[in-house]
Design an enzyme around this catalytic site. Structure first.
Site, mmCIF file in Angstrom:
data_model
loop_
_atom_site.group_PDB
_atom_site.id
_atom_site.type_symbol
_atom_site.label_atom_id
_atom_site.label_comp_id
_atom_site.label_asym_id
_atom_site.label_seq_id
_atom_site.Cartn_x
_atom_site.Cartn_y
_atom_site.Cartn_z
ATOM 1 N N TYR A 192 0.824 -1.212 0.000
ATOM 2 C CA TYR A 192 0.000 0.000 0.000
ATOM 3 C C TYR A 192 0.858 1.262 0.000
ATOM 4 O O TYR A 192 0.415 2.313 -0.427
ATOM 5 C CB TYR A 192 -0.889 0.034 1.241
ATOM 6 C CG TYR A 192 -2.203 -0.692 1.108
ATOM 7 C CD1 TYR A 192 -2.253 -2.035 0.766
ATOM 8 C CD2 TYR A 192 -3.405 -0.022 1.342
ATOM 9 C CE1 TYR A 192 -3.452 -2.697 0.667
ATOM 10 C CE2 TYR A 192 -4.618 -0.681 1.237
ATOM 11 C CZ TYR A 192 -4.632 -2.012 0.901
ATOM 12 O OH TYR A 192 -5.833 -2.653 0.805
ATOM 13 N N LYS B 171 3.236 -15.340 2.599
ATOM 14 C CA LYS B 171 3.420 -16.099 1.358
ATOM 15 C C LYS B 171 4.916 -16.366 1.254
ATOM 16 O O LYS B 171 5.579 -15.974 0.285
ATOM 17 C CB LYS B 171 2.869 -15.279 0.177
ATOM 18 C CG LYS B 171 2.810 -16.031 -1.139
ATOM 19 C CD LYS B 171 1.748 -17.109 -1.194
ATOM 20 C CE LYS B 171 1.862 -17.895 -2.483
ATOM 21 N NZ LYS B 171 0.960 -19.070 -2.530
ATOM 22 N N ASP C 280 -2.897 -18.346 0.842
ATOM 23 C CA ASP C 280 -3.911 -19.075 0.066
ATOM 24 C C ASP C 280 -4.573 -20.141 0.929
ATOM 25 O O ASP C 280 -5.796 -20.315 0.916
ATOM 26 C CB ASP C 280 -3.307 -19.675 -1.220
ATOM 27 C CG ASP C 280 -1.993 -20.417 -0.998
ATOM 28 O OD1 ASP C 280 -1.440 -20.360 0.115
ATOM 29 O OD2 ASP C 280 -1.520 -21.064 -1.948
ATOM 30 N N ASP D 81 -6.309 -6.936 4.342
ATOM 31 C CA ASP D 81 -7.442 -6.303 3.663
ATOM 32 C C ASP D 81 -8.344 -7.391 3.087
ATOM 33 O O ASP D 81 -9.570 -7.378 3.262
ATOM 34 C CB ASP D 81 -6.923 -5.393 2.546
ATOM 35 C CG ASP D 81 -8.040 -4.741 1.758
ATOM 36 O OD1 ASP D 81 -8.987 -4.238 2.396
ATOM 37 O OD2 ASP D 81 -7.979 -4.742 0.514
ATOM 38 N N ASP E 8 -12.244 -9.034 4.688
ATOM 39 C CA ASP E 8 -13.519 -9.047 3.956
ATOM 40 C C ASP E 8 -14.098 -10.465 3.949
ATOM 41 O O ASP E 8 -15.302 -10.670 4.133
ATOM 42 C CB ASP E 8 -13.339 -8.584 2.503
ATOM 43 C CG ASP E 8 -13.557 -7.081 2.334
ATOM 44 O OD1 ASP E 8 -13.279 -6.343 3.296
ATOM 45 O OD2 ASP E 8 -13.996 -6.656 1.251
HETATM 46 C C1 IPM Z 1 -10.367 -1.177 4.058
HETATM 47 C C2 IPM Z 1 -10.612 -0.611 2.690
HETATM 48 C C3 IPM Z 1 -9.460 0.312 2.309
HETATM 49 C C4 IPM Z 1 -8.181 -0.505 2.357
HETATM 50 C C5 IPM Z 1 -9.615 1.006 0.947
HETATM 51 C C6 IPM Z 1 -10.898 1.777 0.826
HETATM 52 C C7 IPM Z 1 -8.439 1.898 0.625
HETATM 53 O O1 IPM Z 1 -10.787 -1.636 1.760
HETATM 54 O O2 IPM Z 1 -10.271 -0.386 5.020
HETATM 55 O O3 IPM Z 1 -10.294 -2.395 4.179
HETATM 56 O O4 IPM Z 1 -7.855 -1.207 1.380
HETATM 57 O O5 IPM Z 1 -7.494 -0.459 3.386
HETATM 58 MG MG MG Z 2 -10.872 -3.581 2.623
#
Ligand code: IPM
Ligand code: MG
Length: 356
Positions: free
Chosen positions: A142, A191, A223, A247, A251
């Site tokens: 990032y 990884k 993975d 990240d 999710d």
């Molecule tokens: C998160 C989001 C952010 C990230 C984006 C919006 C830049 O996906 O906070 O997980 O990737 O950190």
């Molecule tokens: Mg995110």
């Protein structure tokens, strides 16, 4: 007691969900005799429209003066065409970096009342799960060098993943400290079969582990971790990983817990200031419809009370009220089943406030 909280409502559903959390905080303040002073600042697309910049200096200064920051979400199609440095998301990365918030805690647990909303088979989630993802937040790909250059096939774009031992050590330590207060198990995800940064990550994790003989450490390739999360989520206690892997895995973890609309996060660093935000985005498709689930932001406010303002009892009161709301069958659209009438953001907020 009195507290100063910087509030960054942001874009899309950001304002609606933050308003929900503010309402809950005010109710907590009344109940426990605290005064929360909310200081709103612009960030993301809203800030671009008003000032031309995604993260105005005034916002950053305001956050530094406050004890903690409550954030909604940023971004939307309106600003998608902007150059990288002027996108709303840039503000998020810049504020994390400027405030030195390298530790991002993303708890994912299964609410028993929502077991049927999890896409996982009933027998897999029967025993529930309670995972804390510790995501490195201010380094890795990032923040690495990026751009365009001449490559094998002509011009190419590149991003670089880089981690120093210092950055790895401090996030691994944060994970072990977290595990000490939980079930004392850390899974470090990397990884290392391919990436040099991951090999350094793995070695460093091993070294830090020696300071915590009570905590069990295991290493897992990313993975495999993605697969294990859906095969047997209960095996995890604390997962510690890099910015990008965290990240992605967070999710995934949110979805198996029923909805991304439920997952809060806390970002902390070397200083005392912390920032609290839901892990989901600004959901432009439902912005303004009043349908958004405010629970992730309300739970982020609870984390804020616990970690930044040292009000654990008040934090638990919010968490219990959310539990009760879900057990009582309160559902926003993201977690409602076919045939159920979903509640609006405001109604769900009211449901939590009533149960406080
Ligand atoms: C998160 C989001 C952010 C990230 C984006 C919006 C830049 O996906 O906070 O997980 O990737 O950190
Ligand atoms: Mg995110």
């Amino acid at each position: 007691m009195e507290f100063d909280i910087a509030v960054l409502r942001g874009d899309g559903i950001g304002p609606e969900i933050v308003d929900g959390a503010v309402e809950v905080l005010e109710a907590v303040g009344n109940k426990f005799g605290h005064t929360f002073r909310f200081h709103p600042y612009l960030m993301g697309g809203a800030a671009i429209d008003a000032t031309g910049e995604p993260l105005p200096q005034k916002t950053l200064e305001g956050c530094r003066k406050a004890q903690c920051v409550l954030l909604g979400a940023v971004g939307g199609p309106k600003w998608d065409g902007m150059p990288a440095e002027l996108r709303p998301e840039r503000a998020l990365l810049d504020i994390r970096s400027a405030l030195g918030l390298f530790t991002n805690l993303r708890p994912a647990r299964l609410y028993p009342a929502l077991a049927d909303e999890s896409p996982l088979r009933r027998d897999i989630v029967a025993g529930g799960f309670d995972i804390m993802i510790v995501r490195e937040l201010t380094g890795g790909i990032y923040f690495g060098d990026r751009g365009y250059r001449q490559g094998k096939y002509g011009e190419e774009a590149y991003d670089t993943e880089c981690y120093s031992p210092v950055e790895i050590e401090r996030i691994i330590r944060a994970a072990f400290e977290t595990a000490m207060k939980r079930r004392k198990k850390v899974t470090s995800v990397d990884k290392a079969n391919v990436l040099e940064t991951s090999r350094l990550w793995r070695r460093t994790a091993g070294k830090v582990a020696e300071e915590y003989p009570e905590v069990e450490l295991n290493h897992m390739f990313v993975d495999n971790a993605a697969m294990q999360l859906i095969r047997d989520p209960a095996q995890f206690d604390v997962i510690v990983t890099s910015n990008m892997f965290g990240d992605i895995l967070s999710d995934e973890a949110s979805q198996i817990s029923g909805s991304i609309g439920l997952l809060p996060s806390a970002s902390m660093g070397v200083g005392t200031i912390g920032m609290y935000e839901p892990i989901h985005g600004s959901a432009p498709d439902i912005a303004g419809t009043g349908k958004a689930n405010p629970l992730a932001t309300i739970l982020s406010a609870a984390m804020m009370l616990r970690y930044s303002l040292k009000l654990p009892e008040e934090a638990e009161a919010i968490e219990r009220a959310v539990d009760a709301a879900l057990s009582d069958g309160l559902r926003t659209a993201d977690i409602a089943r076919n045939g159920e009438t979903p509640l609006s953001t405001k109604e769900m907020t009211k449901g939590v406030v009533e149960r406080l």
